[in-house]
Design a protein around this motif. Structure first.
Motif, short mmCIF file in Angstrom:
data_model
loop_
_atom_site.label_atom_id
_atom_site.label_comp_id
_atom_site.label_asym_id
_atom_site.label_seq_id
_atom_site.Cartn_x
_atom_site.Cartn_y
_atom_site.Cartn_z
N SER A 23 0.36 -11.25 -40.30
CA SER A 23 -0.33 -11.83 -39.15
C SER A 23 -1.84 -11.56 -39.23
O SER A 23 -2.67 -12.45 -38.98
N SER A 75 -3.30 -13.59 -42.14
CA SER A 75 -3.36 -15.00 -41.74
C SER A 75 -4.64 -15.25 -40.93
O SER A 75 -5.35 -16.24 -41.13
N SER A 112 -7.85 -17.47 -42.03
CA SER A 112 -8.21 -18.64 -41.20
C SER A 112 -9.70 -18.66 -40.89
O SER A 112 -10.25 -19.71 -40.58
N GLY A 138 1.00 -22.93 -49.26
CA GLY A 138 1.17 -23.06 -47.81
C GLY A 138 0.58 -21.91 -47.01
O GLY A 138 0.81 -21.82 -45.80
N GLU A 141 1.80 -19.27 -43.52
CA GLU A 141 2.99 -19.91 -42.94
C GLU A 141 4.13 -19.95 -43.95
O GLU A 141 5.30 -19.80 -43.60
N GLU A 142 3.76 -20.14 -45.22
CA GLU A 142 4.77 -20.18 -46.28
C GLU A 142 5.41 -18.79 -46.44
O GLU A 142 6.62 -18.67 -46.65
N LYS A 201 5.57 -16.46 -44.08
CA LYS A 201 6.34 -16.19 -42.86
C LYS A 201 7.71 -16.89 -42.88
O LYS A 201 8.67 -16.42 -42.26
N ALA A 202 7.76 -18.02 -43.61
CA ALA A 202 9.01 -18.80 -43.63
C ALA A 202 10.05 -18.22 -44.58
O ALA A 202 11.18 -18.72 -44.64
N TRP A 209 6.85 -14.19 -34.28
CA TRP A 209 5.50 -13.92 -34.74
C TRP A 209 4.50 -13.80 -33.59
O TRP A 209 3.64 -12.94 -33.59
N GLU A 210 4.66 -14.68 -32.62
CA GLU A 210 3.65 -14.69 -31.54
C GLU A 210 3.83 -13.52 -30.57
O GLU A 210 2.93 -13.23 -29.78
#
Ligand SMILES: Nc1ncnc2c1ncn2[C@@H]1O[C@H](COP(=O)(O)OP(=O)(O)OP(=O)(O)O)[C@@H](O)[C@H]1O
Length: 409
Positions: A126, A129, A133, A331, A334-335, A337-338, A347-348
């Protein structure tokens, strides 16, 4: 916030790094402000790395950027001050040590459970990420840089090796050839300029029913770090950086090869960190730097002992030698995390988890809550006096090499 050295009271040294010294300190002019970690670079320290000043300024820049764009698992700048002699900045104090000291305190085998690994990885992903970003590639992920707040949640620290890459290259990343070495003359220059330095052992320990106190000599020394002496402009293309940085055991194959690197180096380091949390050692460590780098380039991680389903697949995919095939390359976060290992992670809601795997001990909590009362003030010292004394001791040591350090703060 502008800090004033005249108002700063230091309580103890938290640790020393390649760049400077970190103190537990408080601002006497703001009694309601909790104590913080104060990183101080002594500009005249003869033993300082030549680029310490530049790296410190970059770190302050990143922390101030995070002030505008905060994240629960990343620190932001509380304040800073510069004088002719010092550069100092304050970040939140993390009283519960770091992931390295926590792992070493776990008995019997100094490894984390799959549930604890999932928790810490989720928070780290997190944080990464968020950094990606805003265009920042971290480049220094290792357990020593994952600090633990009193709540048991993490904070990633130490941004001096991080680098800005243009956000337009974040996602999806262009599929760059993995074997595209920079011009040969650049390459040789970079290799010749690289150096390694070893930091002092990490300075924190924890104790709780599950965590045993560690004698200092048993704690793992901070990993050897590889640092650039210079980063020539020509070594940066905007989409990939060609500088040679990181921590030996965490350096990715593309950095070893000098191929240029991007955000995918953080996903590689996440694979190494995951392996270390699960198996108690890093996967490619050799008897020398050369052997470590050879292993990084050629060896596959060994999964010995009990098979941890999902986890070994995650590690293998993060440790793809070819960055373009690495989990997270195309990705981004997100990739990662998946991946099925994270099935069920909300996650949130991570920051709201009330019972992380390990909480700070009562002792650690208490230190984090030190307030500025009269006794604290008498127990405090001025960081400028600290460095004055250090310099005096260094001078005495040069004159009489057998003299013992007396600086006890
Ligand atoms: N926010 C914090 N809370 C508690 N302790 C901290 C904090 N920040 C740093 N420390 C302690 O200080 C030590 C040195 O800090 P840090 O690694 O950030 O310094 P550095 O000069 O950037 O070192 P290096 O670049 O060699 O990793 C850490 O190992 C840790 O023990």
């Amino acid at each position: 916030m502008e800090l004033d050295l005249n108002n700063l009271a230091a309580f103890r040294v938290l640790g020393r790094g390649a760049m400077g010294t970190v103190f537990l300190a408080a601002d006497l002019s703001s009694p309601s402000l909790p104590p913080f970690a104060l990183k101080v670079v002594d500009k005249h320290d003869p033993s300082a790395k030549p680029d310490a000043d530049r790296r410190a300024r970059w770190e302050i820049y990143v922390l101030s950027r995070l002030l505008n764009d905060p994240h629960p698992f990343l620190p932001s700048l509380i304040g800073s001050v510069e004088s002719p002699d010092f550069l100092a900045w304050a970040i939140p104090f993390c009283p519960a040590g770091d992931l390295n000291s926590l792992r070493h305190s776990l008995s019997p085998d100094s490894v984390f459970s799959a549930a604890a690994i999932r928790f810490y990885l989720s928070e780290i992903i997190s944080a990464l990420s968020h950094l990606h970003s805003i265009g920042i590639v971290y480049r220094d992920l290792k357990p020593e840089n994952v600090l633990l707040q009193s709540s048991g949640h993490i904070i990633l620290t130490d941004f001096d090796l991080s680098r800005y890459l243009h956000p337009r290259f974040i996602f999806p990343l262009p599929l760059l050839p993995s074997h595209s070495p920079p011009p040969r003359h650049n390459r040789r220059r970079r290799r010749n300029l690289t150096r390694i330095f070893f930091s002092i052992p990490a300075a924190s320990s924890t104790s709780s029913p599950e965590r045993s106190a560690l004698p200092d000599q048993l704690k793992k020394a901070k990993s050897a770090r590889v640092s650039p002496v210079s980063r020539p402009r020509t070594s940066f293309s905007g989409e990939r950086s060609y500088s040679f940085v990181g921590t030996q055991e965490y350096v990715s194959p593309e950095v070893v090869r000098g191929d240029g690197h991007n955000f995918a180096v953080d996903w590689w380091a996440l694979g190494i960190l995951t392996y270390e949390m699960a198996y108690g050692r890093t996967p490619f460590r050799g008897r020398s730097r050369k052997e470590t780098f050879r292993n990084v380039l050629t060896k596959q991680p060994e999964f010995v002992g009990k098979h941890r389903s999902g986890l070994t697949d995650l590690i293998s995919r993060l440790l793809s030698k070819d960055p373009t095939r690495r989990l997270g390359y195309v990705g981004g976060a997100e990739e990662v995390k998946a991946h099925p290992f994270f099935n069920g992670v909300k996650w949130e809601l991570l920051a709201d988890v009330g019972r992380p795997p390990f909480l700070a001990t009562a002792e650690e909590m208490e230190e984090g809550e030190v307030r500025l009362n009269a006794s604290d003030r008498t127990a405090s010292f001025d960081v400028r006096d600290y460095f004055k004394k250090v310099r005096q001791e260094q001078a005495a040591a040069v004159k009489s090499p057998s003299s013992v350090s007396l600086t006890e703060f």
